[in-house]
Enzyme design. Structure first.
Site, PDB file in Angstrom:
ATOM      1  N   GLU A  77       0.870  -1.164   0.000  1.00  0.00           N
ATOM      2  CA  GLU A  77       0.000   0.000   0.000  1.00  0.00           C
ATOM      3  C   GLU A  77       0.916   1.225   0.000  1.00  0.00           C
ATOM      4  OE1 GLU A  77      -2.211   0.918   3.551  1.00  0.00           O
ATOM      5  OE2 GLU A  77      -3.543   2.293   2.478  1.00  0.00           O
ATOM      6  N   ARG A  91       6.020 -12.757   9.214  1.00  0.00           N
ATOM      7  CA  ARG A  91       6.694 -11.507   8.898  1.00  0.00           C
ATOM      8  C   ARG A  91       8.019 -11.432   9.640  1.00  0.00           C
ATOM      9  NH1 ARG A  91       2.524  -7.646  10.248  1.00  0.00           N
ATOM     10  NH2 ARG A  91       3.797  -6.356   8.894  1.00  0.00           N
ATOM     11  N   LYS A 151       5.088   0.449  10.112  1.00  0.00           N
ATOM     12  CA  LYS A 151       5.021   1.733   9.416  1.00  0.00           C
ATOM     13  C   LYS A 151       4.571   2.826  10.381  1.00  0.00           C
ATOM     14  CE  LYS A 151       3.864   0.221   4.722  1.00  0.00           C
ATOM     15  NZ  LYS A 151       2.753   0.205   3.753  1.00  0.00           N
TER      16      LYS A 151
END
Length: 558
Positions: free
Chosen positions: A40, A266, A276
């Site tokens: 994104e 992850r 983020k």
RNA sequence: UGGGGUGUCGCCAAGCGGUAAGGCAACGGACUCUGACUCCGUUAUUCCGAGGUUCGAAUCCUCGCACCCCAGCCA
């Protein structure tokens, strides 16, 4: 030579996803595979994304398939073209090529909209007037089923009309949503009538102002995969609970292909933060100079720090791909850069914390040049001339008046080799009124000139130096880990910030050649570490170097 | 005490019923005009625990335990 199938590509470590892909190809389930990396555009890529990029693009490369770059741009309020531009640059920098296969989920908005209407027509979606709080209240909890919305059983006609009016901009943000009609009692909360569309009167960075309703991730991702013919849709573990929904949409829509979702764990790296949200906070709060601050685990930060794409790729291979939560120690990635830079970085001499060394028996205006190899193991990297003189800069801690146990360098009475030059013998030190050493005194032995026959007398230590008369003064930034503990605590993670993550040295003395070093050129400063010319702040004649990583040091201090 | 996952050496990680790969780290030693690099050698009778099936289990079954994820109109 044996005839193994994968001769042309380096053998990659096995992991469960590679095995699945290999099986699917072997069984004929797929003729060719298509993966995708779907960021994104709401932030910069970080080392965790690199793991995903290497996995997805690596699979495509190794199995002769292709990998798409797709922007998952379904939320215009958080997205910016600055981010998508940076993402493209980082993927390229890492060494991967989407070869024309760059897509935007927002380019599928019309198709998605049509599919949404189809779901309404078949009674599988409805417009809900409940507001966000009410929807949450109706959702139930982890242990209790949810309650159906009073608007759940509107007619197809009414739903269609309302949804069209939503698209037409007749309602304000938040007034209505489109929901999938699935099961408010499902133990999987994602299936409790998930929101498909919300009203957002916002200009989209890619789609512009054509829309005021935007699909949610769940309604966009799987169908985007299907549209692009993705065969293996690889995401992280937290999306596993979404898989039934991912499949529900595919099952209920006339999609052209049937992608399959696989999840992996992850990346967690010690001594840093990765989300983020936290990264953005560091930037906004001024804890770092920006997304590309060399302390940041972002790809732009690592790049500015001096990390190479090769090192990052090696790292991603080395850590493997699994499904168990794991924390990779920062030292692993550090070792990967050392390995790469040891191969390719030319050596140079640079004194970080200078102190004068005066050679009493060397002629006052004498000077000579030594031809020094740029790499001890790689002659093809050539050599350079390094000037020498009576006064040199040496590292302050290469002199100890009273040597600690095991110290092999300068101390009164001891001999040391000046790298690529002469053996010198320390005879003392000059001090100021406060007793600080201002200059180390020594004598040199002309017979020991580097390269001369018979000059190989053994001495315990070798130190680096820079001719005082020829030195270029430089700024060097020493970086250390951002966070001072392996895994920062939850809410007050800011309290774990390492106060010494950057150390600015402004009076470093480098050999003259380094004055002309260009942006991003990397060197090993002998005995100290790998350094990279700063991308932004370095000036010709006044270079700025970032320390990428220190050399390993088996000399245990203290 | 809802659902979904995960547990193999200090950190990762192969292994998929046939008798514990590999990497990094660590520790010895060699080499060295970078206390770097390189090079040799050592490091899990044991796979979260307890039972069970089997000639044989980390791999199958049962029961536990621990940890992670999910209640955004974020992705």
């Amino acid at each position: 030579m044996s005839n193994n199938s994968e001769q042309t590509t380096p053998v990659q470590p096995a992991n469960f996803i590679r095995n699945i892909v290999a099986d699917d190809l072997a069984s004929g389930k797929h003729e060719t595979i298509v993966t995708r990396f779907p960021p994104e555009p709401n932030g910069y890529l970080h080392i965790g994304h690199a793991k995903s990029i290497c996995l997805n693009f690596g699979l495509a490369r190794d199995f002769g398939g292709r990998c798409h770059l797709r922007f998952d741009d379904t939320n215009p309020v958080k997205e910016e073209v600055e981010y998508s531009e940076s993402i493209k640059e980082s993927v390229r920098w890492l060494g991967f090529d989407w070869g024309g296969h760059m897509y935007y989920a927002s380019d599928y908005f019309e198709q998605l909209y049509q599919w949404a209407e189809q779901l309404i027509q078949s009674g599988k979606a409805y417009v809900d007037d409940l507001n966000a709080e009410q929807i949450r209240a109706h959702r139930g909890t982890l242990t209790e089923p949810g309650k159906e919305s009073p608007f759940r059983n509107r007619s197809v006609e009414e739903n269609l009309e309302l949804f069209r009016r939503m698209r037409g901009g007749e309602f304000p943000d938040g007034a209505k949503v489109l929901r999938a009609k699935i099961d408010m009692a499902s133990p999987n909360i994602n299936l409790r009538d998930p929101v498909m569309y919300r009203i957002l009167h916002a200009v989209h960075p890619h789609a512009g102002d054509q829309w005021c309703i935007y699909p949610m991730y769940d309604f966009a991702h799987g169908q985007s995969d299907a549209i692009e013919g993705i065969t293996h849709s690889i995401c992280t573990l937290e999306f596993e609970d979404h898989k039934p929904l991912y499949e529900w949409f595919l099952d209920n829509l006339p999609v052209p292909n049937r992608p399959r979702q696989y999840e992996f764990a992850r990346l967690n790296l010690t001594y840093t933060v990765m989300s983020k949200r936290k990264l953005l906070q560091l930037v906004q709060d001024g804890d770092v100079s920006g997304w590309d601050d060399p302390r940041m685990p972002t790809l732009v930060g690592l790049r500015r720090r001096g990390y190479t794409p090769e090192a990052i790729r090696t790292f991603c291979e080395r850590i493997g791909v699994g499904r168990s939560d794991s924390w990779i120690d920062m030292s692993i990635i550090e070792e990967c850069v050392r390995e790469d830079l040891n191969q390719k970085a030319p050596r140079a001499m640079g004194v970080l914390r200078p102190v004068k060394l005066i050679i009493d028996n060397y002629p006052a205006d004498g000077t000579e040049e030594f031809q020094v190899a740029n790499h001890p193991q790689q002659p093809e990297l050539g050599s350079r001339a390094v000037p020498f003189g009576k006064e040199l800069w040496i590292e302050a801690d290469d002199f100890q008046e009273i040597p600690e146990k095991g110290f092999k360098r300068l101390t009164p009475g001891a001999e040391v080799r000046l790298r690529a030059a002469y053996i010198v013998k320390c005879i003392g030190a000059d001090k100021d009124a406060d007793g600080n050493v201002v200059a180390v005194r020594c004598t040199y032995d002309p017979e020991t000139k580097s390269g001369l026959p018979g000059a190989e007398r053994k001495v315990k230590g070798v130190i680096h130096w820079v001719s005082a008369r020829h030195a270029v003064t430089a700024e060097v930034r020493l970086y250390d880990r951002l966070i001072s503990v392996p895994s920062p605590s939850g809410d007050d993670w800011k309290g774990d910030l390492n106060p010494d993550s950057i150390q600015l040295l402004t009076d470093c003395k480098l050999e003259p050649l380094l004055a002309a070093a260009g942006a991003e050129e990397r060197f090993q400063f002998e005995r100290q570490g790998y350094f990279c010319v700063d991308l932004k702040d370095s000036q010709p004649g006044r270079p700025v170097f970032n320390r990428t990583v220190t050399l390993r040091d088996s000399w245990v201090k203290k």
